[in-house]
Scaffold this motif. Sequence first.
Motif, PDB file in Angstrom:
ATOM      1  N   ASN A   1       0.964   3.165  -3.052  1.00  0.00           N
ATOM      2  CA  ASN A   1      -0.207   3.948  -3.447  1.00  0.00           C
ATOM      3  C   ASN A   1      -0.269   5.299  -2.729  1.00  0.00           C
ATOM      4  O   ASN A   1      -1.192   6.073  -2.960  1.00  0.00           O
ATOM      5  N   ALA A   2       0.707   5.538  -1.863  1.00  0.00           N
ATOM      6  CA  ALA A   2       0.731   6.826  -1.162  1.00  0.00           C
ATOM      7  C   ALA A   2       1.388   7.841  -2.092  1.00  0.00           C
ATOM      8  O   ALA A   2       2.603   8.020  -2.077  1.00  0.00           O
ATOM      9  N   GLU A   3       0.587   8.472  -2.887  1.00  0.00           N
ATOM     10  CA  GLU A   3       1.084   9.363  -3.935  1.00  0.00           C
ATOM     11  C   GLU A   3       1.705  10.620  -3.355  1.00  0.00           C
ATOM     12  O   GLU A   3       1.075  11.286  -2.533  1.00  0.00           O
TER      13      GLU A   3
ATOM     14  N   PRO B   1      -7.264   6.457  -2.875  1.00  0.00           N
ATOM     15  CA  PRO B   1      -7.423   7.120  -1.578  1.00  0.00           C
ATOM     16  C   PRO B   1      -6.127   7.748  -1.068  1.00  0.00           C
ATOM     17  O   PRO B   1      -6.152   8.583  -0.181  1.00  0.00           O
ATOM     18  N   GLY B   2      -5.000   7.339  -1.645  1.00  0.00           N
ATOM     19  CA  GLY B   2      -3.725   7.901  -1.222  1.00  0.00           C
ATOM     20  C   GLY B   2      -3.335   9.155  -1.957  1.00  0.00           C
ATOM     21  O   GLY B   2      -2.294   9.749  -1.693  1.00  0.00           O
ATOM     22  N   SER B   3      -4.189   9.587  -2.894  1.00  0.00           N
ATOM     23  CA  SER B   3      -3.884  10.761  -3.691  1.00  0.00           C
ATOM     24  C   SER B   3      -4.556  11.990  -3.107  1.00  0.00           C
ATOM     25  O   SER B   3      -5.662  11.909  -2.574  1.00  0.00           O
TER      26      SER B   3
ATOM     27  N   ARG C   1     -15.978   9.281   3.647  1.00  0.00           N
ATOM     28  CA  ARG C   1     -15.964  10.619   4.235  1.00  0.00           C
ATOM     29  C   ARG C   1     -17.348  10.872   4.805  1.00  0.00           C
ATOM     30  O   ARG C   1     -18.314  10.913   4.058  1.00  0.00           O
TER      31      ARG C   1
ATOM     32  N   PHE D   1      -6.433   2.639   9.941  1.00  0.00           N
ATOM     33  CA  PHE D   1      -7.733   2.240  10.468  1.00  0.00           C
ATOM     34  C   PHE D   1      -8.124   0.829  10.070  1.00  0.00           C
ATOM     35  O   PHE D   1      -9.055   0.254  10.627  1.00  0.00           O
ATOM     36  N   LEU D   2      -7.443   0.272   9.083  1.00  0.00           N
ATOM     37  CA  LEU D   2      -7.743  -1.103   8.697  1.00  0.00           C
ATOM     38  C   LEU D   2      -7.183  -2.080   9.715  1.00  0.00           C
ATOM     39  O   LEU D   2      -7.532  -3.247   9.722  1.00  0.00           O
TER      40      LEU D   2
ATOM     41  N   LEU E   1      -1.478  11.164   3.964  1.00  0.00           N
ATOM     42  CA  LEU E   1      -2.866  11.033   3.489  1.00  0.00           C
ATOM     43  C   LEU E   1      -3.333   9.583   3.537  1.00  0.00           C
ATOM     44  O   LEU E   1      -4.438   9.286   3.976  1.00  0.00           O
ATOM     45  N   LEU E   2      -2.504   8.678   3.048  1.00  0.00           N
ATOM     46  CA  LEU E   2      -2.939   7.288   2.964  1.00  0.00           C
ATOM     47  C   LEU E   2      -2.744   6.552   4.271  1.00  0.00           C
ATOM     48  O   LEU E   2      -3.599   5.775   4.681  1.00  0.00           O
TER      49      LEU E   2
ATOM     50  N   GLN F   1      -5.465   6.559   6.771  1.00  0.00           N
ATOM     51  CA  GLN F   1      -6.625   5.737   6.414  1.00  0.00           C
ATOM     52  C   GLN F   1      -6.322   4.254   6.574  1.00  0.00           C
ATOM     53  O   GLN F   1      -7.104   3.498   7.157  1.00  0.00           O
TER      54      GLN F   1
ATOM     55  N   ILE G   1       8.197   7.836   2.221  1.00  0.00           N
ATOM     56  CA  ILE G   1       7.006   7.844   1.365  1.00  0.00           C
ATOM     57  C   ILE G   1       5.872   8.597   2.064  1.00  0.00           C
ATOM     58  O   ILE G   1       5.182   9.426   1.457  1.00  0.00           O
TER      59      ILE G   1
ATOM     60  N   PHE H   1       0.812  -1.208   0.000  1.00  0.00           N
ATOM     61  CA  PHE H   1       0.000   0.000   0.000  1.00  0.00           C
ATOM     62  C   PHE H   1       0.849   1.263   0.000  1.00  0.00           C
ATOM     63  O   PHE H   1       0.398   2.313  -0.465  1.00  0.00           O
TER      64      PHE H   1
ATOM     65  N   LEU I   1     -14.533  -1.028   3.617  1.00  0.00           N
ATOM     66  CA  LEU I   1     -13.443  -0.053   3.762  1.00  0.00           C
ATOM     67  C   LEU I   1     -13.962   1.264   4.336  1.00  0.00           C
ATOM     68  O   LEU I   1     -13.943   2.293   3.651  1.00  0.00           O
TER      69      LEU I   1
ATOM     70  N   ASN J   1       3.813  12.067   1.082  1.00  0.00           N
ATOM     71  CA  ASN J   1       2.368  11.933   0.875  1.00  0.00           C
ATOM     72  C   ASN J   1       1.581  12.702   1.927  1.00  0.00           C
ATOM     73  O   ASN J   1       0.353  12.733   1.893  1.00  0.00           O
TER      74      ASN J   1
ATOM     75  N   ALA K   1     -12.612   3.205   6.260  1.00  0.00           N
ATOM     76  CA  ALA K   1     -11.553   4.215   6.384  1.00  0.00           C
ATOM     77  C   ALA K   1     -11.481   5.102   5.158  1.00  0.00           C
ATOM     78  O   ALA K   1     -11.012   6.234   5.231  1.00  0.00           O
ATOM     79  N   PHE K   2     -11.931   4.607   4.020  1.00  0.00           N
ATOM     80  CA  PHE K   2     -11.841   5.392   2.796  1.00  0.00           C
ATOM     81  C   PHE K   2     -13.097   6.226   2.557  1.00  0.00           C
ATOM     82  O   PHE K   2     -13.222   6.881   1.531  1.00  0.00           O
TER      83      PHE K   2
ATOM     84  N   ILE L   1      -4.852   0.221  -4.759  1.00  0.00           N
ATOM     85  CA  ILE L   1      -4.817  -0.406  -3.442  1.00  0.00           C
ATOM     86  C   ILE L   1      -5.940  -1.430  -3.250  1.00  0.00           C
ATOM     87  O   ILE L   1      -5.774  -2.423  -2.541  1.00  0.00           O
TER      88      ILE L   1
END
Lengths: 813, 120
Positions: A43-45, A771-773, A724, B79-80, B72-73, B76, B65, A40, A719, B69, A721-722, A173
């Motif tokens: 995916n953290a852009e 979600p990482g963007s 809002r 929380f998983l 941001l990610l 989230q 990383i 993951f 999910l 970022n 967490a993703f 992700i």
Amino acid sequence: MRILPFFCSAAITIGLVVVLDRPLGKVPPLGSFFSPQYGFWQNAEPVNQDFGGALSLQGLQGPVQVYFDDRLVPHVFADNDQDLYFVQGYLHARFRLFQIDLQTRAAAGRASELAGSKAINFDREQRRLGMVYAAENALKEIEANPQFRSLFDAYTAGVNSYIDQLTDAALPIEYKLLQCKPEKWSNLKTALLLKMMSKMLSAGTENDLANTNAKSVFMPDELQQLYPQVPDSLLPIVPKGTIFPKPAIIPIKPTDADSLYFNNKSTVTAQTLDRPDPGNGSNNWVVAGSKTQSGYPILANDPHLELSLPSIWFEIQLKTPTHNSYGVSLPGSPFVVIGFNDSIAWGVTNSQRDVKDYYEIKFKDETRSTYWFNGEWVPAKMRIEEIKIKDSLSVFDTVAYTVFGPVQFDNRFSNAAAADRNLAVRWAAHDPSNEGLTFYKLNKAHNYTEYEEAIQTFTCPGQNFIFASRAGDIAIWQQGRFPARWDGQGLYVMPGQDSSYLWQGYIPQQENPHAINPERGYLQSANQRAADGTYPYFIPGSYITARGVRIDNKLAAMSGITPQKMMELHADYFNITAEDIRPVLLANIDEGQLNVKEREFLEIFRNWDFLATPDSKGQTIFQSFWDTVQVSIWKDEISRTSPLATWPTEQTTIEWLLRDTVYRYADDINTPQVETLAMTVTTSFKKAASFLQLKEAEGKLTWSRFMNPSLYHLLKDALPAFARKGLSVGGYGNIVNAIKHSHGPSWRMIVHLVDGIEAYGVFPGGQSGNPGSRFYDNNLSVWEKGEYNRCWYMRENDRSSEQVKWVLQFNKS
Amino acid sequence: MKFSLSVILTMLGGIGVSLWAYTPWWGFVPVAFLLALIIHQVPAKAFASGFLGMLLAWGGLSWWIDWQNTSLLSKQVAFLFPLQGSSAALILLTGILGGILGGVAALAGSYLRVIKSKSE
């Protein structure tokens, strides 16, 4: 002796690697998931990600430039149509791959491949509704025209060229979490995506099964009262007073309709599992230059759909030397679907028309391979559906296809324990059609004539296409291929043993409700019935009346209109339903029976200004109260059958209460005494008040706390967490600003057709599905505040503008 | 001296392997194992340096990383897992996972080294 520690530690090492390389139940392999190289973290852009660059791809004919602005809206500049849609496909995949994959798998009844066995019934229902069948038929139509086919081919090639270069590390992700890989795209998938829209907008606009149950317990005159076709307060889409031409088709009611159909009292136990949200609707309106400050028309549209992350929409500009359109596209399909070009603007609302009917089939035997039709046994086409299930064996379902369509409910698939009636579904979405061609032509249309020509290929779902041109024309057409029905046809399950109940024809295009350049200078549609009772066809549907009335009233009173005034109308929180019914409700409350707390709530309600703002308590009190009143009036009646009969619409209930206070339905038939309206209203208020007290104790009495407006990720509860949640907005489904819990204006657009086109748009979400963007939800706060982004409609000489943040150059390889 | 060298080399090896696209996610495991063969330490120190090296590698990479970022990610994803949305906990967990694998690999390497030297 040191050998033992070596082997132990080596075994532990290998063992750990193996364990961390495997999924543990629902948990993805922790080793690869946490790996900064693959998991993951990839995916953290970075917030300063550079989206520019140069790509050499096979399948392009020439170079294409994509200019991204600061909201990551791509402005695509291509030299020909194929390259244009190729790049659109690439971009849809680049930013929304999981979305297009998931949506088309769900549409095809393949959700079990991702979600496992809990999705089996959902998938079976999609297969039996004929979703893939519909997409296959659409595809034949699309591919029949080689030139048009090449556009779809290009789009598919673009999506695949992104998928082909995708490494495991770069997978979205969701794939890492679900432990699956994306599939290659195909034209069939694009067709499925368009059928998904058909399902969202026309698979729930009929209530045939519930109505059939209603018919089994109510008398004909009661049915008329409970489910009237034309509400009194209707302000139709086509201005009142419009003269309709004599109908070209007069369908003939079968001679046995009274005995076999209208007076048939048998019930159905079948129910659809996954009904589209009845709020799937929208608003659109257009005002002519005579009513605007500038003298140029303004068009507005806000489609009401599920509010998800990522959004169902993707903002884009598509430009070639011959056409240049801007608006929102549906990831999974080429073209701009709602938007404008340099000459015209257009938008859509759902027509809510019933284009789905059920027919009762008589099978010869258990095999369901033959059925009785027109005096003989005819063979059904059997279609074997394999439903693949994640981590499990496939499940098979055989669906019988009749002259009407697939048999959706039979002894193999029905919700009752006992075997029930065999019901085939006749759905307009099954017919060959080419909705994409309409959008393609609209993208290129210059004037009213071309718009009128463009919409003709749009058959299902019926949509109200609103239009405005720089030349000054405004128009609206309720567009679709609608069956010409005899009075009452299609309200209930029909006999399916001969051709007399088949659809006898379609309403000719020219006779679809429409209006062009009305004197009053405005047009609107908000899911209400298109025309009043003078329209010469029977047009059942799931109409919503309130918003249209409010919009019409507001527009009629306005002059010197500016885009700002249109934004205010989009944001309108006025509850016209509450305004209509409050006097009756107040008049029927026996205040003597109320305690202190209840009086307190009553005072708030009495003094409320009818605005459903986020901090309103009056709206919460009203809605709870009114919902309780409706349940109290109707539940006993519609529970006379199981499953329930159809609930009368809110509009119907209001109109009856306004005209008849000795309302017999106020009585609860399950109690020995006869309740009056006053008793029912008072009891309902007390009931609502005790519920509201609990809510108040939780701090949830204000409307936005009560309704908790939220946007969920596509995978919803899996999910959280993703998502809002807890947005500070108000509104309701029957209010112009139609926000409900996770449903509402998925796109708000206002187009002012001045020189250069002044356009505003906003959707709750962002261009990226990652979600990482930082582009996952960057527009959310803008939308939440009722604000808009200015759409940058780029021209040739804007290529070197400072507003361009990144340039992505595509070259043919 | 040996300890620090071992930690640093393990860390560099871990980072290097992670940045090179052609290795599987566990590509650093044989690297940690080999390093322990080359740099002789008692098993406890081997484990510690392998663990620390990979903790720094994976923890460091994920921290970098996450910083780019602006978390941001990670907020989230945290929380998983039962981490109460803490990015720092997620980074730490990442480091620990890498660390454990690096540690046992180095441990195995040090035991093999012991066998070899005994048999020489």
